[in-house]
Enzyme design. Structure first.
Site, PDB file in Angstrom:
ATOM      1  N   LYS A 189     105.212-111.851 -27.084  1.00 27.51           N
ATOM      2  CA  LYS A 189     105.647-110.519 -26.674  1.00 27.51           C
ATOM      3  C   LYS A 189     107.147-110.347 -26.910  1.00 27.51           C
ATOM      4  O   LYS A 189     107.610-109.291 -27.351  1.00 27.51           O
ATOM      5  CB  LYS A 189     105.297-110.302 -25.197  1.00 27.51           C
ATOM      6  N   GLY A 233     110.463-103.684 -18.801  1.00 22.81           N
ATOM      7  CA  GLY A 233     111.903-103.828 -18.656  1.00 22.81           C
ATOM      8  C   GLY A 233     112.597-104.130 -19.972  1.00 22.81           C
ATOM      9  O   GLY A 233     113.708-103.656 -20.217  1.00 22.81           O
ATOM     10  N   SER A 287     119.048-111.560 -19.875  1.00 23.52           N
ATOM     11  CA  SER A 287     119.516-111.581 -21.264  1.00 23.52           C
ATOM     12  C   SER A 287     119.170-110.299 -22.003  1.00 23.52           C
ATOM     13  O   SER A 287     119.706-110.040 -23.089  1.00 23.52           O
ATOM     14  CB  SER A 287     118.895-112.771 -21.999  1.00 23.52           C
ATOM     15  N   ASP A 305     110.264-116.570 -16.146  1.00 20.59           N
ATOM     16  CA  ASP A 305     108.885-116.097 -16.283  1.00 20.59           C
ATOM     17  C   ASP A 305     107.863-117.195 -16.013  1.00 20.59           C
ATOM     18  O   ASP A 305     106.679-116.904 -15.792  1.00 20.59           O
ATOM     19  CB  ASP A 305     108.660-115.504 -17.675  1.00 20.59           C
ATOM     20  N   LYS A 337      99.313-105.625 -19.371  1.00 27.35           N
ATOM     21  CA  LYS A 337     100.736-105.492 -19.699  1.00 27.35           C
ATOM     22  C   LYS A 337     101.152-106.443 -20.810  1.00 27.35           C
ATOM     23  O   LYS A 337     101.947-106.073 -21.680  1.00 27.35           O
ATOM     24  CB  LYS A 337     101.569-105.730 -18.447  1.00 27.35           C
TER      25      LYS A 337
END
Length: 407
Positions: free
Chosen positions: A20, A90, A160, A285, A382
């Site tokens: 992703k 985001g 970042s 994550d 998502k």
């Protein structure tokens, strides 16, 4: 959507989905490259669709057919301001904010309530210094002004994505820019992914030392044909099934990848060996999946967890609440999380996905052992829509139980 698990052991081979992180970066670079780019190996998830929607809103042609994205980009100085629908992503929001300041006019950013509430203070501080107008109103963000390059100093201990957004925009300015990152610099691997994408599209931008990035100006993105590599972040969930007693071979991954989350392999090994100390500063994550495995093995102490609080949900508190349903005690402080070792118990009520794809996928690990149900399972769309189909392909027993009422 509610998914019901029966106890089963994962066995088989599964390919990692498309990265992703790289999908976003390659699509955006393609949109800024006048001409036609073709990107293969793509996955179709909500976050990638958000980036495609935003490219189209700026006047680019962008289509996704199967695993192939075709983008006809344009000079960012000629992009048309409009309404950019960022959904819940985001990355999409933070990447596009500086890019839209390369062309005149006001741009409106929309998205989920949670996304519109997520912090943007790094940009707000910079934009105020450059007399750029950025306002939040009625669940939207309104942005107008002209981005200036040159010497820019920002914190390095933030997402970042702010740094990457500037890296996309600065090469096209006459003066380029030099980014001075105040240490410590976290998630450096994600910055390196952005630099890799820029290099792929003919843009020069590099580190000059541990905290400084130099970006020459007056550069033009060049169209390319490329393939997206596999995603180590989502592959971590597949690797985790092996860490809890399964036998899963994960394919479509590059051992030499720049993705920082490939550290999942060593972290999972540490969790198997005993109570572990794990620093999440450069791999936030991975927090949910590692905490789930810690709960099922020997416990663990996690540091630098503050950024878990500003994701799709407060992931530290979400994992505390849901692991408690399995009889596991979790202690959460401002920047640390401790998962205390104990015996895993079957939950007596469904666990909650907190509208967060990584929480849903993390919960699938203990549920595969104890059985039970997870509500809000649709959140996997998502980033990994095929996740439950993949679980079935590796011998796990999971089925949709029912649909939650939609608000």
């Amino acid at each position: 959507m509610r998914m019901r698990f029966a106890p089963a052991r994962a066995r088989g081979t599964a390919p990692a989905p498309a990265s992703k992180s790289m999908s976003h970066r390659l699509l955006i670079a393609a949109g800024m490259a006048p001409g036609k780019s073709v990107i293969t190996g793509m996955g179709e998830n909500e976050d990638v669709l958000a980036t495609l929607d935003c490219l189209r809103a700026l006047g680019c042609e962008a289509t996704l057919e199967g695993d192939t994205a075709t983008v006809v980009g344009r000079d960012p100085k000629t992009m048309t301001p409009g309404i950019l629908p960022c959904r819940e992503c985001g990355s999409t929001l933070r990447f596009f904010l500086p890019i839209t300041l390369l062309s005149p006019g006001e741009t409106t950013f929309t998205g989920s309530k949670r996304l519109m509430e997520r912090p943007l203070d790094v940009y707000e501080t910079l934009f105020e210094k450059q007399n750029i107008t950025m306002t939040r109103r009625d669940g939207r963000i309104f942005l107008s002004g002209t981005l200036k390059g040159g010497e820019i100093t920002i914190r390095g201990d933030v997402s970042s994505q702010f740094i990457s957004g500037l890296l996309f925009a600065l090469p096209t300015l006459p003066e380029g820019g030099t980014l001075h990152l105040l240490p410590p610099v976290e998630s450096r691997s994600y910055i390196d992914l952005t630099l890799s994408a820029l290099h792929d599209f003919g843009i020069s931008a590099d580190w000059t030392d541990e905290t400084t990035l130099y970006i020459p100006g007056n550069q033009t993105y060049q169209p390319r044909s490329l393939r997206v590599e596999g995603d180590w972040s989502n592959a971590a969930f597949l690797h985790a099934f092996s860490a809890i007693g399964g036998e899963v071979e994960v394919t479509n991954l590059r051992p030499d990848s720049l993705q920082g989350d490939k550290v999942c392999v060593s972290h999972l090994k540490a969790l198997q060996q005993g109570f572990a100390e794990i620093d999440l500063a450069n791999c936030p994550d991975l927090g949910p999946v590692l905490m789930a495995v810690a709960a099922m093995k020997h416990g663990a102490h996690f540091i630098n967890t503050r950024r878990l609080r500003i994701k799709e949900c407060d992931r530290a508190e979400a994992m505390e609440a849901e692991l408690q349903k399995f009889g596991i005690r979790v202690t959460v402080t401002d920047n640390e999380v401790t998962v205390h070792p104990d015996r895993l118990q079957a939950p007596t009520i469904p666990v909650d996905g907190h509208n967060d794809h990584r929480i849903v996928m993390a919960m699938s690990l203990p549920l595969s052992v104890t059985g039970g149900e997870v509500e809000g399972a649709e959140a996997v769309r998502k980033s990994y829509p095929e996740y439950f189909s993949v679980l079935k392909s590796i011998s796990l027993e999971v089925e949709e139980y029912g649909m939650e009422s939609q608000s």
